[in-house]
Motif scaffolding. Sequence first.
Motif, PDB file in Angstrom:
ATOM      1  N   VAL A 353       9.354  20.796  -4.615  1.00  0.00           N
ATOM      2  CA  VAL A 353       9.563  22.221  -4.625  1.00  0.00           C
ATOM      3  C   VAL A 353       9.940  22.804  -5.866  1.00  0.00           C
ATOM      4  CG1 VAL A 353      10.213  24.158  -3.411  1.00  0.00           C
ATOM      5  CG2 VAL A 353      10.220  22.299  -2.087  1.00  0.00           C
ATOM      6  N   GLY A 354      10.933  22.206  -6.446  1.00  0.00           N
ATOM      7  CA  GLY A 354      11.697  22.780  -7.861  1.00  0.00           C
ATOM      8  C   GLY A 354      11.037  21.905  -8.762  1.00  0.00           C
ATOM      9  N   LYS A 355      11.262  22.444 -10.163  1.00  0.00           N
ATOM     10  CA  LYS A 355      10.757  22.160 -11.423  1.00  0.00           C
ATOM     11  C   LYS A 355      11.394  20.790 -11.775  1.00  0.00           C
ATOM     12  CE  LYS A 355       9.950  26.885 -13.158  1.00  0.00           C
ATOM     13  NZ  LYS A 355      10.297  27.370 -12.033  1.00  0.00           N
ATOM     14  N   ASN A 356      10.454  19.907 -12.495  1.00  0.00           N
ATOM     15  CA  ASN A 356      11.160  18.561 -13.124  1.00  0.00           C
ATOM     16  C   ASN A 356      11.707  17.754 -12.175  1.00  0.00           C
ATOM     17  OD1 ASN A 356      10.482  19.700 -15.776  1.00  0.00           O
ATOM     18  ND2 ASN A 356      12.249  20.861 -15.705  1.00  0.00           N
ATOM     19  N   THR A 357      11.068  17.748 -10.971  1.00  0.00           N
ATOM     20  CA  THR A 357      11.491  16.742  -9.936  1.00  0.00           C
ATOM     21  C   THR A 357      10.609  15.487  -9.987  1.00  0.00           C
ATOM     22  OG1 THR A 357       9.846  18.067  -8.381  1.00  0.00           O
ATOM     23  CG2 THR A 357      12.266  18.530  -8.153  1.00  0.00           C
ATOM     24  N   THR A 358      11.367  14.513  -9.677  1.00  0.00           N
ATOM     25  CA  THR A 358      10.795  13.245  -9.688  1.00  0.00           C
ATOM     26  C   THR A 358      11.032  12.471  -8.443  1.00  0.00           C
ATOM     27  OG1 THR A 358      12.812  12.331 -10.733  1.00  0.00           O
ATOM     28  CG2 THR A 358      10.851  12.969 -12.287  1.00  0.00           C
ATOM     29  N   SER A 359      10.026  11.531  -8.191  1.00  0.00           N
ATOM     30  CA  SER A 359      10.088  10.768  -6.911  1.00  0.00           C
ATOM     31  C   SER A 359       9.366   9.555  -7.142  1.00  0.00           C
ATOM     32  CB  SER A 359       9.474  11.354  -5.652  1.00  0.00           C
ATOM     33  OG  SER A 359       8.100  11.687  -5.796  1.00  0.00           O
ATOM     34  N   THR A 360      10.046   8.366  -6.448  1.00  0.00           N
ATOM     35  CA  THR A 360       9.734   7.201  -6.682  1.00  0.00           C
ATOM     36  C   THR A 360       9.514   6.572  -5.142  1.00  0.00           C
ATOM     37  OG1 THR A 360      11.064   6.754  -8.554  1.00  0.00           O
ATOM     38  CG2 THR A 360      10.093   4.751  -7.450  1.00  0.00           C
ATOM     39  N   ILE A 361       8.399   5.784  -4.883  1.00  0.00           N
ATOM     40  CA  ILE A 361       8.008   5.217  -3.660  1.00  0.00           C
ATOM     41  C   ILE A 361       7.657   3.433  -4.106  1.00  0.00           C
ATOM     42  CG2 ILE A 361       6.673   5.003  -1.501  1.00  0.00           C
ATOM     43  CD1 ILE A 361       6.226   7.964  -2.194  1.00  0.00           C
ATOM     44  N   ILE A 362       8.374   2.799  -3.195  1.00  0.00           N
ATOM     45  CA  ILE A 362       8.219   1.371  -3.651  1.00  0.00           C
ATOM     46  C   ILE A 362       8.037   0.788  -1.851  1.00  0.00           C
ATOM     47  CG2 ILE A 362       8.796  -0.707  -4.288  1.00  0.00           C
ATOM     48  CD1 ILE A 362       8.614   0.871  -6.608  1.00  0.00           C
ATOM     49  N   SER A 363       7.031   0.458  -1.385  1.00  0.00           N
ATOM     50  CA  SER A 363       6.960  -0.003  -0.090  1.00  0.00           C
ATOM     51  C   SER A 363       6.294  -1.344  -0.173  1.00  0.00           C
ATOM     52  CB  SER A 363       6.152   1.024   0.353  1.00  0.00           C
ATOM     53  OG  SER A 363       5.470   0.384   1.794  1.00  0.00           O
ATOM     54  N   LYS A 364       6.939  -2.348   0.560  1.00  0.00           N
ATOM     55  CA  LYS A 364       6.477  -3.594   0.735  1.00  0.00           C
ATOM     56  C   LYS A 364       6.286  -3.799   2.220  1.00  0.00           C
ATOM     57  CE  LYS A 364       7.515  -4.551  -3.546  1.00  0.00           C
ATOM     58  NZ  LYS A 364       6.452  -5.297  -4.287  1.00  0.00           N
ATOM     59  N   GLY A 365       5.110  -3.788   2.716  1.00  0.00           N
ATOM     60  CA  GLY A 365       4.630  -4.295   4.092  1.00  0.00           C
ATOM     61  C   GLY A 365       4.566  -5.615   4.253  1.00  0.00           C
ATOM     62  N   ILE A 366       5.054  -6.466   5.274  1.00  0.00           N
ATOM     63  CA  ILE A 366       4.653  -7.821   5.305  1.00  0.00           C
ATOM     64  C   ILE A 366       4.250  -7.840   6.856  1.00  0.00           C
ATOM     65  CG2 ILE A 366       5.534 -10.192   5.424  1.00  0.00           C
ATOM     66  CD1 ILE A 366       7.925  -8.959   3.903  1.00  0.00           C
ATOM     67  N   SER A 367       3.047  -8.742   7.271  1.00  0.00           N
ATOM     68  CA  SER A 367       2.329  -8.897   8.602  1.00  0.00           C
ATOM     69  C   SER A 367       2.484 -10.234   8.715  1.00  0.00           C
ATOM     70  CB  SER A 367       1.265  -8.160   8.701  1.00  0.00           C
ATOM     71  OG  SER A 367       1.256  -6.830   8.137  1.00  0.00           O
ATOM     72  N   ALA A 368       2.856 -10.632   9.919  1.00  0.00           N
ATOM     73  CA  ALA A 368       2.722 -11.983  10.419  1.00  0.00           C
ATOM     74  C   ALA A 368       2.521 -12.008  11.782  1.00  0.00           C
ATOM     75  CB  ALA A 368       4.001 -12.888  10.002  1.00  0.00           C
ATOM     76  N   GLY A 369       1.913 -13.399  12.438  1.00  0.00           N
ATOM     77  CA  GLY A 369       1.710 -13.367  13.653  1.00  0.00           C
ATOM     78  C   GLY A 369       0.531 -12.337  13.825  1.00  0.00           C
ATOM     79  N   HIS A 370       0.595 -11.522  15.213  1.00  0.00           N
ATOM     80  CA  HIS A 370      -0.276 -10.366  15.485  1.00  0.00           C
ATOM     81  C   HIS A 370       0.255  -9.281  14.972  1.00  0.00           C
ATOM     82  CE1 HIS A 370      -1.753 -13.822  18.234  1.00  0.00           C
ATOM     83  NE2 HIS A 370      -2.781 -13.182  18.160  1.00  0.00           N
ATOM     84  N   GLY A 371       1.238  -9.048  14.074  1.00  0.00           N
ATOM     85  CA  GLY A 371       1.876  -7.968  13.663  1.00  0.00           C
ATOM     86  C   GLY A 371       0.891  -6.776  12.912  1.00  0.00           C
ATOM     87  N   GLN A 372       1.074  -5.377  13.158  1.00  0.00           N
ATOM     88  CA  GLN A 372       0.327  -4.689  12.294  1.00  0.00           C
ATOM     89  C   GLN A 372       1.135  -3.779  11.817  1.00  0.00           C
ATOM     90  OE1 GLN A 372      -2.932  -4.219  12.287  1.00  0.00           O
ATOM     91  NE2 GLN A 372      -3.209  -5.943  13.737  1.00  0.00           N
ATOM     92  N   ASN A 373       1.052  -3.605  10.316  1.00  0.00           N
ATOM     93  CA  ASN A 373       1.997  -2.842   9.415  1.00  0.00           C
ATOM     94  C   ASN A 373       0.971  -1.792   8.766  1.00  0.00           C
ATOM     95  OD1 ASN A 373       4.144  -2.209   7.653  1.00  0.00           O
ATOM     96  ND2 ASN A 373       4.451  -4.378   8.021  1.00  0.00           N
ATOM     97  N   THR A 374       1.645  -0.467   9.097  1.00  0.00           N
ATOM     98  CA  THR A 374       1.030   0.531   8.512  1.00  0.00           C
ATOM     99  C   THR A 374       1.931   1.516   7.459  1.00  0.00           C
ATOM    100  OG1 THR A 374      -0.430   0.859  10.500  1.00  0.00           O
ATOM    101  CG2 THR A 374      -0.244   2.921   8.830  1.00  0.00           C
ATOM    102  N   TYR A 375       1.339   1.512   6.310  1.00  0.00           N
ATOM    103  CA  TYR A 375       2.270   2.572   5.283  1.00  0.00           C
ATOM    104  C   TYR A 375       1.393   3.883   5.488  1.00  0.00           C
ATOM    105  CZ  TYR A 375       3.781   5.193   1.374  1.00  0.00           C
ATOM    106  OH  TYR A 375       4.240   6.044   0.447  1.00  0.00           O
ATOM    107  N   ARG A 376       2.398   4.726   5.608  1.00  0.00           N
ATOM    108  CA  ARG A 376       1.917   6.252   5.551  1.00  0.00           C
ATOM    109  C   ARG A 376       2.594   7.078   4.877  1.00  0.00           C
ATOM    110  NH1 ARG A 376      -1.275   8.250   9.587  1.00  0.00           N
ATOM    111  NH2 ARG A 376      -0.825   6.351  10.900  1.00  0.00           N
ATOM    112  N   GLY A 377       2.211   7.610   3.642  1.00  0.00           N
ATOM    113  CA  GLY A 377       2.991   8.365   2.893  1.00  0.00           C
ATOM    114  C   GLY A 377       2.423   9.571   2.379  1.00  0.00           C
ATOM    115  N   GLN A 378       3.241  10.554   2.185  1.00  0.00           N
ATOM    116  CA  GLN A 378       2.658  11.899   1.559  1.00  0.00           C
ATOM    117  C   GLN A 378       3.472  12.383   0.304  1.00  0.00           C
ATOM    118  OE1 GLN A 378       3.292  15.326   3.601  1.00  0.00           O
ATOM    119  NE2 GLN A 378       1.141  16.108   3.287  1.00  0.00           N
ATOM    120  N   VAL A 379       3.000  12.568  -0.799  1.00  0.00           N
ATOM    121  CA  VAL A 379       3.413  13.186  -1.771  1.00  0.00           C
ATOM    122  C   VAL A 379       2.712  14.663  -1.970  1.00  0.00           C
ATOM    123  CG1 VAL A 379       3.772  13.074  -4.317  1.00  0.00           C
ATOM    124  CG2 VAL A 379       3.860  11.129  -2.959  1.00  0.00           C
ATOM    125  N   LYS A 380       3.688  15.594  -1.882  1.00  0.00           N
ATOM    126  CA  LYS A 380       3.228  17.014  -2.007  1.00  0.00           C
ATOM    127  C   LYS A 380       3.776  17.734  -3.106  1.00  0.00           C
ATOM    128  CE  LYS A 380       2.143  20.686   1.263  1.00  0.00           C
ATOM    129  NZ  LYS A 380       2.376  21.085   2.837  1.00  0.00           N
TER     130      LYS A 380
END
Lengths: 484, 256
Positions: A353-380
Amino acid sequence: MADNSTDILEQRVEQEYQAGFVTDVEQETFPPGLDEDVIRKLSAKKREPEWMTEWRLSAYRKWLEMKEPTWANITYKPVDYQAISYYSAPKSQADGPKSLDEVDPEILRTYEKLGIPLHEQQMLAGVAVDAVFDSVSVATTFREKLAEAGVIFCPISEAIREHPELVKKYLGSVVPQGDNFFAALNSAVFSDGSFVYIPKGVKCPMELSTYFRINAMNTGQFERTLIIAEEGAKVSYLEGCTAPMRDENQLHAAVVELYAHADADIKYSTVQNWYPGDRETGVGGIFNFVTKRGLAAGRRAKISWTQVETGSSITWKYPSCVLKGDGSVGEFYSVALSKGRQQADTGTKMIHVGKNTTSTIISKGISAGHGQNTYRGQVKILKGADNARNFSQCDSMLIGDQCGAHTFPYIDVQNPSAGMEHEASTSKIGEDQIFYCNQRGIDTEDALSMIVNGFCKEVFNELPMEFAVEARKLLEISLEGSVG
Amino acid sequence: MSLLHVKNLHVRVEETEILKGVDLEVNMGEVHAIMGPNGSGKSTLAQVLAGREEYEVTEGQVLYKGQDLLELPPEDRAREGLFMAFQYPVEIPGVSNVYFLKAALNAIRKHREQEEMDAMEFLSYVREKMKVVKMEETLLQRPVNEGFSGGEKKRNEIFHMAVLDPVLGILDETDSGLDIDALKIVAEGVNSLRSEKRSFVVITHYQRLLNYIVPNHVHVLVDGKIVRSGGKELAEELEDKGYVWLEDKLEMPVGV
């Protein structure tokens, strides 16, 4: 120590325990069902002031109008909200297992591997223990030290009674009652949780963690946490527990609100290892529907989320940052592991919303077996957010060929001066990597945990030291039997 | 007793037979070079000795220190002192080279009932070994092979070998993709590790490497069989005449 003095110590510890932490000691549980009467009764039980009762009721009325979201990449049997009991007094001896002999041996094995002391094991497993000597005394010492610094750290139910002006001002200011279906439900019926207030210019003298481990017991399925950092204040908060916790509530709908004023810094770390359900069928696991959001309200405020999610059968969780103050900073570091029949749909929202704002997203998804892993991200990036910057990196790792990894990044830029970078990768733990380790003398299980820990390194680096060690161990245990 | 004795080894991958009866005997302290054209089965031989699963041994036997090598899982072969320098070293992101090597060395030491090294001990041990291949300190802290140049990767393999101190070193086309300077460094590293208590099997396509690592024996592998064995001069002869020379002669009986 003589028997007699042990008795005295036990009594003393128990007294402190009652005085310090447990506010209601009734052994009462409401019959299942939810309506306005239930909420009034719940509020009365908790001896809440009228405004709080009204606040809950207004949330309830909003909830009635709302529909359960269906957009997440998860499938589960519908939850019957009328079949849940919305008030349950702290566990009595009768409810829990009588001794560790009655606890799932697999859970005990995990405790052992994590090196958790026996007393704490019993507590986590829900075995009734009269007094947990070390932990309680430690907790009391911490509480005193915090009070000296002017930090308020108490159950939110206590804060409602003792610091009503703060709760009134901030509760729902970051996650409004009607924000989403689960947040509305939580607002109506939240059981307990933590309240943290750091006064202006104060750096909280310790990680708020050990204390919480005890404080968090039996807060129930609708947890509510509110953390406020005044101008220039700083706090690091650790939530959760690396050991699997006994819990008979299948649905968890928690809300966490962080409010950072100018130059304040809130770091919130989670290690979540709720019961994931049966490995083959998924039966019995926790549904974890959590709304977490931080408001960087003032200039140069900073909100940082770090999460390691390895438990629950369903995880629906998007810790977010609203970067309102000019120059404010948002961070999200996440490791999510899905194995067996687990499903995780998790990520973050960064609203510039503000000026000069910064954001960092580091996402690590690990799936094993029958696992289901979803990354859902929004940058607005909103119109007024000049020179906003975002960096996103979403990496997925697959172990075996029955699992899945999915990435849904949403980007909405309304200001042309914005700078965005997005990197994504998917890798399969290669036979090549494992063989390379084997050829150097490292066996497959150690190789796997080494490779996965390497994959998660950037996130683990963000965790406080001792938590990082536990998280690493936890990952190792969780991955046992995933290969070969 | 020889250190490594390969007898009539037949190996297939899926439906294709790649090794069609290989015999090889390596004594302690010897360096054997295995040369051959592309697709002759050189790398397959290395992979089978190291324990790669995709390769199916259909016939034959391999004795290592007198025991059946093919019975052992790959990590136990490594712990028993068999080391392979990979043709394509694998990257392991986020795991530092030094951490990886410490885990490897301690797994081996544990197997040998030696005490595990702690971090300080290991670091001074490793610094000594770095001199072997003129490793820069920074490569210790970087993730295993990640972002390494081709030459750095191969040097790193020799460095791993120096640290893990094997009895049998198998170099799988370690010279491929190296410029002459890198090749010299790698060869010097290997030469400094030569001893009476260590043997090498050097697999290469080109004779060039053998100018620097001078073998005791040279074997030529063509179409899954060793068609010719001799001293180091055989390598020079091959350099002059090419593999075609031997392929043409295949129909004729060859002295093995």
